[in-house]
Design an enzyme around this catalytic site. Structure first.
Site, PDB file in Angstrom:
ATOM      1  CB  THR A  49       2.806  26.688  31.735  1.00  0.00           C
ATOM      2  OG1 THR A  49       3.715  27.274  30.875  1.00  0.00           O
ATOM      3  CG2 THR A  49       2.504  27.760  32.736  1.00  0.00           C
ATOM      4  CG  ASN A  50       8.440  26.789  31.957  1.00  0.00           C
ATOM      5  OD1 ASN A  50       8.640  27.879  31.394  1.00  0.00           O
ATOM      6  ND2 ASN A  50       8.149  25.705  31.087  1.00  0.00           N
ATOM      7  NE  ARG A  51       9.629  32.695  37.607  1.00  0.00           N
ATOM      8  CZ  ARG A  51      10.873  32.889  38.202  1.00  0.00           C
ATOM      9  NH1 ARG A  51      11.465  32.213  39.247  1.00  0.00           N
ATOM     10  NH2 ARG A  51      11.574  33.878  37.955  1.00  0.00           N
ATOM     11  CB  SER A  52      10.105  30.279  29.750  1.00  0.00           C
ATOM     12  OG  SER A  52      10.602  30.701  28.635  1.00  0.00           O
ATOM     13  CB  ALA A  81      11.141  26.961  29.002  1.00  0.00           C
TER      14      ALA A  81
END
Ligand code: CTP
Length: 213
Positions: free
Chosen positions: A21-24, A88
């Site tokens: 996943t990512n930091r959004s 994101a």
């Protein structure tokens, strides 16, 4: 107006207990959904997993993966007058999903990734969408130039661009500083709370809708 908003990050599963996943945080997208509802619009919020409260007075469509977000968007965009893509979305997903938990063995493990479909990039082409189209661009260099290139490549009416190399704004923050990139001009907005920016962006969308007729 019927407004569709995509928000949050996506989760791309690797095995039953792991995902990429990512930091959004999803804050900007949820602020947009709230602002849309407060300004009297009917909002459909297609959201990846977040820690945020579901906004009231919106149609909430939870998804996990980029593929699920793509499918939900392909359905709901048909009745949207404006579509704001703030999610994101993971650009890649693991090529295979391991049915059982991957156990450690060697010192190095290589994971193969494959490209996910570009949801915003499919709006004008695959979904044949003709309404107001708004994208987001998170850049670390040449902000305006890269964002303007995205505006043209994805057929957007507006791209909201922010510089993610600056700490204290953008990802996971309550504040943001953005440029509004239109085909014929650029507008610079000051550092603001995401709630206030969301109202300004929805107002910009309202004006685009009037101009589009
Ligand atoms: N987007 C999308 N589906 C994807 C990827 C991105 O809908 N699979 C949308 C985002 O919601 C955002 C915009 O596209 O509105 C971001 O554009 P993108 O080209 O993906 O930006 P970057 O991830 O920064 O891409 P690049 O690697 O090309 O800089």
């Amino acid at each position: 107006m019927n407004i569709l908003v995509t928000a949050g990050s996506t989760r791309e599963p690797l095995d039953p207990v792991r995902y990429l996943t990512n930091r959004s945080s999803g804050k900007m997208g949820y602020a947009l959904a709230n602002a849309g509802a407060q300004l009297g619009h009917r909002v459909t919020l297609i959201s990846g997993p977040t820690h945020l409260d579901i906004p009231i007075n919106v149609d909430y469509v939870p998804v996990e993966t980029a593929q699920e977000m793509f499918e939900a968007t392909s359905i709901h965009i048909a009745r949207a007058d404006a579509a704001i893509f703030s999610a994101a979305v993971a650009d890649y997903r693991p090529a295979t999903f391991a049915e059982n938990k991957i156990r450690k063995s060697e010192d190095r493990l290589t994971i193969e990734l494959v490209r996910n479909a570009d949801i915003l990039g499919s709006a004008r082409t695959e979904f044949r969408y003709e309404g107001v189209l708004v994208g987001f661009a998170a850049e670390t260099e040449n902000l305006e130039e890269h964002a303007r290139e995205k505006l043209h490549r994805k057929g957007c009416d507006l791209v909201v661009a922010n510089d993610v190399s600056q700490s204290g704004i953008g990802f996971d923050s309550d504040h943001n500083e953005v440029l509004l990139i239109y085909p014929d001009r650029t507008e610079s907005l000051p550092v603001e709370t995401k709630e206030h920016l969301a109202h300004l962006i929805v107002q910009a969308v309202q004006e685009l809708r009037i101009r589009k007729g």
